[in-house]
Write a protein that holds these residues in place. Structure first.
Motif, mmCIF file in Angstrom:
data_model
loop_
_atom_site.group_PDB
_atom_site.id
_atom_site.type_symbol
_atom_site.label_atom_id
_atom_site.label_comp_id
_atom_site.label_asym_id
_atom_site.label_seq_id
_atom_site.Cartn_x
_atom_site.Cartn_y
_atom_site.Cartn_z
ATOM 1 N N THR A 45 14.276 11.373 -3.950
ATOM 2 C CA THR A 45 15.428 10.948 -4.758
ATOM 3 C C THR A 45 14.962 10.765 -6.198
ATOM 4 O OG1 THR A 45 14.892 8.755 -3.937
ATOM 5 C CG2 THR A 45 16.841 9.806 -3.005
ATOM 6 N N ARG A 46 14.935 11.866 -6.960
ATOM 7 C CA ARG A 46 14.304 11.841 -8.279
ATOM 8 C C ARG A 46 14.910 10.809 -9.231
ATOM 9 N NH1 ARG A 46 9.486 13.283 -9.004
ATOM 10 N NH2 ARG A 46 9.963 13.343 -11.208
ATOM 11 N N GLY A 47 16.209 10.585 -9.139
ATOM 12 C CA GLY A 47 16.844 9.682 -10.109
ATOM 13 C C GLY A 47 16.502 8.219 -9.900
ATOM 14 N N SER A 48 16.042 7.850 -8.702
ATOM 15 C CA SER A 48 15.871 6.421 -8.392
ATOM 16 C C SER A 48 14.420 6.041 -8.210
ATOM 17 C CB SER A 48 16.594 6.062 -7.102
ATOM 18 O OG SER A 48 17.822 6.694 -7.006
ATOM 19 N N ASP A 49 13.484 6.882 -8.674
ATOM 20 C CA ASP A 49 12.098 6.518 -8.420
ATOM 21 C C ASP A 49 11.461 5.905 -9.669
ATOM 22 O OD1 ASP A 49 12.011 8.915 -9.826
ATOM 23 O OD2 ASP A 49 10.046 9.402 -9.016
ATOM 24 N N GLY A 50 10.233 5.411 -9.463
ATOM 25 C CA GLY A 50 9.511 4.784 -10.574
ATOM 26 C C GLY A 50 9.280 3.304 -10.365
ATOM 27 N N LEU A 51 9.808 2.765 -9.249
ATOM 28 C CA LEU A 51 9.648 1.337 -8.954
ATOM 29 C C LEU A 51 8.176 0.931 -9.030
ATOM 30 C CD1 LEU A 51 11.091 -1.240 -7.781
ATOM 31 C CD2 LEU A 51 10.455 -0.394 -5.523
ATOM 32 N N CYS A 240 -3.181 -0.048 -10.067
ATOM 33 C CA CYS A 240 -1.785 -0.077 -10.503
ATOM 34 C C CYS A 240 -1.585 0.887 -11.671
ATOM 35 C CB CYS A 240 -1.434 -1.507 -10.902
ATOM 36 S SG CYS A 240 0.273 -1.725 -11.373
ATOM 37 N N LEU A 241 -2.512 0.889 -12.603
ATOM 38 C CA LEU A 241 -2.383 1.781 -13.769
ATOM 39 C C LEU A 241 -2.524 3.252 -13.375
ATOM 40 C CD1 LEU A 241 -4.347 -0.195 -16.515
ATOM 41 C CD2 LEU A 241 -1.879 -0.020 -16.201
ATOM 42 N N ARG A 242 -3.329 3.508 -12.327
ATOM 43 C CA ARG A 242 -3.566 4.895 -11.889
ATOM 44 C C ARG A 242 -2.459 5.436 -10.994
ATOM 45 N NH1 ARG A 242 -8.912 3.225 -10.616
ATOM 46 N NH2 ARG A 242 -8.238 3.085 -8.469
ATOM 47 N N ALA A 243 -1.640 4.559 -10.430
ATOM 48 C CA ALA A 243 -0.663 4.971 -9.401
ATOM 49 C C ALA A 243 0.378 5.926 -9.989
ATOM 50 C CB ALA A 243 0.018 3.728 -8.831
ATOM 51 N N PRO A 244 0.977 6.779 -9.129
ATOM 52 C CA PRO A 244 2.012 7.693 -9.617
ATOM 53 C C PRO A 244 3.187 6.922 -10.196
ATOM 54 C CG PRO A 244 1.538 8.065 -7.269
ATOM 55 C CD PRO A 244 0.761 6.863 -7.685
ATOM 56 N N HIS A 245 3.859 7.538 -11.179
ATOM 57 C CA HIS A 245 5.025 6.893 -11.780
ATOM 58 C C HIS A 245 6.117 7.928 -12.024
ATOM 59 C CE1 HIS A 245 3.914 8.516 -15.696
ATOM 60 N NE2 HIS A 245 2.667 8.216 -15.381
ATOM 61 N N GLY A 246 7.302 7.459 -12.464
ATOM 62 C CA GLY A 246 8.460 8.340 -12.537
ATOM 63 C C GLY A 246 8.785 8.849 -13.933
ATOM 64 N N ASP A 247 7.895 8.629 -14.900
ATOM 65 C CA ASP A 247 8.248 8.997 -16.277
ATOM 66 C C ASP A 247 8.460 10.490 -16.484
ATOM 67 O OD1 ASP A 247 8.263 6.457 -17.008
ATOM 68 O OD2 ASP A 247 6.424 6.481 -18.195
ATOM 69 N N GLY A 249 9.609 13.061 -14.664
ATOM 70 C CA GLY A 249 10.758 13.835 -14.202
ATOM 71 C C GLY A 249 12.104 13.399 -14.741
ATOM 72 N N HIS A 250 12.172 12.362 -15.570
ATOM 73 C CA HIS A 250 13.463 11.839 -16.011
ATOM 74 C C HIS A 250 13.732 12.184 -17.474
ATOM 75 C CE1 HIS A 250 13.465 8.440 -12.759
ATOM 76 N NE2 HIS A 250 13.009 9.580 -12.290
ATOM 77 N N ALA A 251 14.987 12.098 -17.840
ATOM 78 C CA ALA A 251 15.357 12.311 -19.250
ATOM 79 C C ALA A 251 14.647 11.268 -20.115
ATOM 80 C CB ALA A 251 16.870 12.172 -19.399
ATOM 81 N N ASP A 252 14.441 11.579 -21.360
ATOM 82 C CA ASP A 252 13.792 10.704 -22.343
ATOM 83 C C ASP A 252 12.340 10.385 -21.974
ATOM 84 O OD1 ASP A 252 16.259 10.641 -23.634
ATOM 85 O OD2 ASP A 252 16.840 8.723 -22.731
ATOM 86 N N GLY A 253 11.798 10.984 -20.893
ATOM 87 C CA GLY A 253 10.407 10.730 -20.509
ATOM 88 C C GLY A 253 10.149 9.304 -20.050
ATOM 89 N N VAL A 254 11.197 8.600 -19.620
ATOM 90 C CA VAL A 254 11.015 7.244 -19.088
ATOM 91 C C VAL A 254 11.781 7.121 -17.773
ATOM 92 C CG1 VAL A 254 10.589 6.070 -21.297
ATOM 93 C CG2 VAL A 254 12.946 6.417 -20.509
#
Ligand code: HEC
Ligand code: HEC
Length: 399
Positions: A45-51, A240-247, A249-254
């Protein structure tokens, strides 16, 4: 031509002030974002990730269900739901701990250990006359070592958000006119503006800045203004800093693009304000006890619209009894923003505990904890004949 409304509906429209004429579509999209359960990255679910990777809740609604505040009622075993309060960290130097950051993060994604297990017990009060039991914080299983002696903890309740758009619309000038930092009028009350007007320490200036701060600190989500994708992780929390994040794949790179943030703010700002039942006798007692000096019953909002929030949005020194663990923004340890009292009745009906850390079980206890600039008003309350005190409490519970 306007269709005629039944009288009751018209009365309701007049009474329940809706802050702004926001686009209903924005508000609906914003509500969905407010309630959305975010998921860690990477996710389908690309729009809701990054938690996270470290976080305290999965949605805004996790702490502000229906736009309300923390549900802090004590449970039968004498504890408070660990999700009802957040634990902030800081020292004499200000907010934050070198390892754990601003807030104890009780949840982590699969690759990151949560910072600690938090429990809130009701413990004997330092002054039983103010209330027999207060909130005690227990931190177990600290994953990144013991807290240094300089770090102090502070529990914070989530305030209800109803009417917050109206509070945002009160011009700074109106607040400046109420401030009296040097107490020139000699009433013992010297409110002053904080660095903003939202949060218990009046730290954040706008609903938007408060929201980006919440996204970062509570959910670990980045925005254009607060682009750290790892939220409240510190350099000491390397996994925590190394873990995957959602920046990526989303608009504005965040993780929360500007357009999504805008709708979230539109929803929060459109939450209708609570409405009090009229009670002239209670109102007179409230004013004569001196409560209205800080809990200003009515502010002039945007375009002069009345905002009946019972706050001046200013910081007041509430005395050593209410001193918190650390200074924040412009606020010293003992300074707190005047709590808005609209919606107090709803909190009381839920059995919620009151004050910034849920230390007070009742409205009576909350008033007895007042000190510092509020000492005189507290004494006037304590000196009221029992029937009048009961009348004042009934008035407050009707707000
Ligand atoms: C983990 C619990 C938690 C979550 C999740 C959370 N909040 Fe809050 N909220 C709080 C607490 C605690 C405060 C008081 C903050 C302070 O004084 O430091 C607060 C304060 C606020 C305020 C200011 C209220 C006032 O009266 O000044 C707003 C607005 C707000 N939150 C909006 C949001 C939004 C929007 C989200 C989702 C992005 C959110 N919150 C997520 C706990 C939470
Ligand atoms: C000098 C300013 C001041 C005066 C005067 C004052 N208050 Fe307060 N009040 C505050 C502040 C600041 C808080 C938040 C303190 C905290 O949470 O630690 C607060 C909190 C409260 C709360 C708890 C609300 C909540 O949601 O937790 C109640 C109830 C309350 N006040 C009632 C009163 C009444 C009744 C009076 C008059 C007898 C009064 N106050 C006089 C500043 C004041």
């Amino acid at each position: 031509m306007m269709r005629a409304l039944p009288i009751a509906a018209m009365a309701l429209l007049c009474l329940a002030p809706r802050p702004t004429a926001a686009d209903p579509l924005d508000v609906a999209v914003g509500k969905a974002l407010f309630d959305r359960m975010w998921v860690p990255s990477p996710a389908s679910t690309r729009g809701s990730d990054g938690l996270g990777p470290l976080y305290t809740a999965r949605s805004c609604a996790g702490c502000h269900a229906g736009g309300g505040g923390s549900r802090t009622a004590a449970r039968p075993d004498g504890t408070i739901d660990p999700k009802a309060l957040v634990v902030r960290l800081g020292s004499d130097a200000g907010p934050g701990d070198p390892v754990y950051g601003l807030q104890v993060q009780t949840l982590g994604t699969a690759v990151v250990a949560p910072e600690a297990a938090v429990a809130f017990d009701l413990v004997p009060s330092p002054d039983p006359a103010l209330g027999p039991l207060v909130t005690g914080i227990r931190l177990d299983a600290l994953a990144y070592g013991a807290l240094p002696p300089a770090t102090r903890t502070e529990a914070r309740r989530a305030p209800a958000l109803h009417g917050i758009g109206l509070l945002a619309g009160v011009p700074d000038d109106a607040l400046n006119a109420l401030a009296d930092p040097a107490d020139h009028d000699g009433d013992g009350i010297s409110g002053r503006l904080g660095s903003g007007r939202f949060g218990w320490k009046a730290l954040e200036p706008t609903v938007e800045s408060q929201t980006t701060a919440a996204l970062l600190t509570d959910l670990g989500l980045s925005t254009v203004d607060r682009p750290d994708h790892a939220g409240d992780c510190t350099a000491a929390e390397a996994a925590c800093l190394r873990a995957p994040h959602g920046d990526g794949g989303h608009a504005d790179g965040v993780e929360v693009p500007a357009d999504a943030l805008r709708t979230l703010v539109a929803y929060v700002s459109a939450l209708p304000a609570p409405v009090a039942a009229p009670d002239p006798r209670g109102d007179a007692l409230f004013r004569s006890a001196g409560c209205a000096a800080c809990h200003v019953p009515e502010l002039a909002g945007a375009g002069g619209r009345p905002v009946r929030a019972f706050t001046d949005l200013l910081l007041h020194d509430m005395g050593p009894g209410l001193e918190g663990g650390f200074p924040e923004g412009d606020a010293s340890r003992a300074e707190w923003r005047t709590a808005a009292l609209w919606g107090l009745g709803r909190a009381v009906r839920h059995g919620d505990r009151l004050l910034h850390d849920g230390r007070a079980a009742t409205v009576d206890e909350a008033i007895r904890w007042h000190g510092g600039e509020a000492a005189r008003a507290r004494d006037r309350y304590r000196d009221l004949p029992p029937a009048e005190a009961a009348r004042l409490l009934a008035y407050l519970e009707g707000l």
